[in-house]
Every structure is written in structure tokens, then in C-alpha cells.
Design a protein around this motif. Sequence first.
Motif, short mmCIF file in Angstrom:
data_model
loop_
_atom_site.label_atom_id
_atom_site.label_comp_id
_atom_site.label_asym_id
_atom_site.label_seq_id
_atom_site.Cartn_x
_atom_site.Cartn_y
_atom_site.Cartn_z
N UNK A 141 0.81 -1.22 0.00
CA UNK A 141 0.00 0.00 0.00
C UNK A 141 0.85 1.27 0.00
N UNK A 142 2.06 1.20 0.56
CA UNK A 142 2.90 2.39 0.60
C UNK A 142 3.71 2.57 -0.69
N UNK A 143 3.60 1.60 -1.60
CA UNK A 143 4.37 1.68 -2.85
C UNK A 143 3.54 2.31 -3.96
N UNK A 144 2.34 1.87 -4.13
CA UNK A 144 1.50 2.38 -5.21
C UNK A 144 0.08 1.87 -5.04
N UNK A 145 -0.83 2.53 -5.70
CA UNK A 145 -2.25 2.18 -5.58
C UNK A 145 -2.81 1.86 -6.95
N UNK A 146 -3.48 0.71 -7.07
CA UNK A 146 -4.11 0.38 -8.34
C UNK A 146 -5.31 1.31 -8.54
N UNK A 147 -5.44 1.83 -9.75
CA UNK A 147 -6.51 2.78 -10.03
C UNK A 147 -7.50 2.28 -11.07
N UNK A 163 1.99 8.30 -6.69
CA UNK A 163 2.04 9.75 -6.45
C UNK A 163 2.07 10.53 -7.76
N UNK A 164 1.21 10.16 -8.68
CA UNK A 164 1.11 10.87 -9.95
C UNK A 164 1.85 10.21 -11.10
N UNK A 165 2.74 9.27 -10.80
CA UNK A 165 3.46 8.54 -11.85
C UNK A 165 2.71 7.24 -12.15
N UNK A 166 2.44 6.97 -13.43
CA UNK A 166 1.67 5.79 -13.82
C UNK A 166 2.57 4.64 -14.22
N UNK A 167 2.26 3.47 -13.68
CA UNK A 167 2.95 2.23 -14.04
C UNK A 167 1.89 1.25 -14.55
N UNK A 168 2.18 0.60 -15.68
CA UNK A 168 1.22 -0.32 -16.30
C UNK A 168 1.84 -1.71 -16.39
N UNK A 214 12.92 3.82 -12.65
CA UNK A 214 13.27 3.52 -11.26
C UNK A 214 12.13 2.79 -10.55
N UNK A 215 10.90 3.19 -10.84
CA UNK A 215 9.75 2.52 -10.23
C UNK A 215 9.63 1.09 -10.74
N UNK A 216 9.82 0.91 -12.04
CA UNK A 216 9.70 -0.43 -12.62
C UNK A 216 10.72 -1.38 -12.00
N UNK A 217 11.95 -0.93 -11.85
CA UNK A 217 12.98 -1.78 -11.26
C UNK A 217 12.66 -2.10 -9.80
N UNK A 218 12.09 -1.14 -9.08
CA UNK A 218 11.80 -1.33 -7.66
C UNK A 218 10.70 -2.37 -7.43
N UNK A 219 9.68 -2.38 -8.29
CA UNK A 219 8.55 -3.29 -8.08
C UNK A 219 8.69 -4.59 -8.86
N UNK A 220 9.72 -4.69 -9.72
CA UNK A 220 9.87 -5.87 -10.56
C UNK A 220 9.94 -7.17 -9.76
N UNK A 221 10.75 -7.28 -8.68
CA UNK A 221 10.79 -8.55 -7.92
C UNK A 221 9.43 -8.99 -7.41
N UNK A 222 8.64 -8.02 -6.92
CA UNK A 222 7.31 -8.37 -6.42
C UNK A 222 6.41 -8.87 -7.54
N UNK A 223 6.48 -8.22 -8.70
CA UNK A 223 5.66 -8.64 -9.83
C UNK A 223 6.07 -10.02 -10.34
#
Length: 251
Positions: A141-147, A163-168, A214-223
Motif C-alpha cells: 500500500x505504501x508503494x503504489x495504488x491500483x486505479x 504519487x502521480x506517476x503511472x505504471x502499467x 526507477x519505479x519499474x525496477x523497484x517493483x519488478x521482484x514483487x511482480x
Amino acid sequence: MIDWQSYVDEEMPANERGEIDVKLANDPEVQRELDGFKAFQLSIRHAGYSVETPQMILSEMLSKVASTKTASTKNRLVPRFVFAAALLVALVFAFLRLSYDPMNLADSSTIASISVESGADAAAWIKERTSLDAPVISLASDSGKITKAKHGDDWGAFVFDFSGAEVVIAVARDDNFDEHGDAQQTPGMPLLFRGKGIGWHGRGGSFYLTGPADLCEAILPSLISQTWKPMPSAKSGPPVEHGRARAKMTR
């Protein structure tokens, strides 16, 4: 100024869309703007590309071209029209060069989208609309929110806001990773294909992650942990391929 991209993709709030529908029904100039925008998108798609349209510049030029009401006005606007057309062509080629991503999942545009509050809701909606076996994808929840979730022909996507940056994170039956991606093998990870985004073959299909690097690399392991599992070892049986690339496709 109307955001035709959001209108066509059905991503505009209902109240704003209703106001535009009224304008379309009563103002021929507004209808000509919409027709021009659709023709512009179609010409790009026929060229083998799919990109976001530079809204402010395109809408302004379409509005000028569509505002011809009398023969005398049309005559006065001929030089302006020629200039606008030439500028538009230049913008299209420049924008395509900057936006084109040869490594991708599917060649169709967005058919529908929906606001969601959880990865489970998004996965269920994608399965219902596309029959893809989309996994449930969630982030801390502190990383990003699905919209929202969206889909096209044979693909679906989870959209997160940081926080305003979109990741798909998109999932599809087919891909062209092995033809356009820079393959990278890391122990304990699937074979990763890197282009403007990051692609891999996982459970339920092929996955493609796009957004700020930077966001993609940070969440990649979780994905990866949610969409892929290591292949069986030789002792447990023959390896099984997941989401094998089968088609040359571009967005």
C-alpha cells in the motif's frame, strides 16, 4: 480544449463526456474535430504504430481547420491550412520516433477501461472481458495504488499510480519479446527482455511492465513473484514453457 484521447478511450468522467456529447449533437465544428482526431489515429495505426496523441497541439490545429464556415473564410485559411498540415506531419514523425516501442504485447488500442480498488477486481474484470487467465497483482500500500484496469484484443492491463506517476503491467497471449528485446538471464528470475519496458513469460501469458524506470525496477521482484514460478528441475520432469512468443506484434 477537448481531450479527444480520453473521450475515444472512454476514460473521461461521465459528466464531462455528457457535456461533449451535447456539443457533438449541436455543433458541427466539434464533430469535425472528433472526425479529424479519429482519422489521425487511424492513419498512425495503419502505419504500424500506436501512440498517445500530443493533445494540446493537435486539438488546437484541428479546431482551426474545422472553423471554416464560408467560402471567403476558407480562401483566407488556405495558407494557414497548408502550414498546419505540414506542421502536423512533422509532429507525427517526431512523436513516432520518440514513442515507438518495437518490443510489445499487442497491436490493438484500448477497447474499455474501468476504475478498480484491488488487484482481484482488476483480474476478474480482465478475465471476463478477454478470457485471459490474468493473475491477481497487488503492491504494498505504501508503494503504489491500483486505479484502473483496461483491455484490448487479447490483452489486459493493471494500472497503478505512484504519487502521480503511472505504471502499467500488461498481460497478453502473444508477444514479440525475442525479436526486439535485449534478453537478460538472472538466477531465480525468468528470462527478462528489456526495451523501453521489461517483458517476461509467466503464468497466464506474457507480461510487459512500463513506466518510470526507477519505479519499474523497484517493483519488478514483487511482480515476478506474483506472475512467474521457476521451471521444474530435470528430476521433477521436463521443463514447461510459459507464454511462448508466437506473433510479431506492435502496439
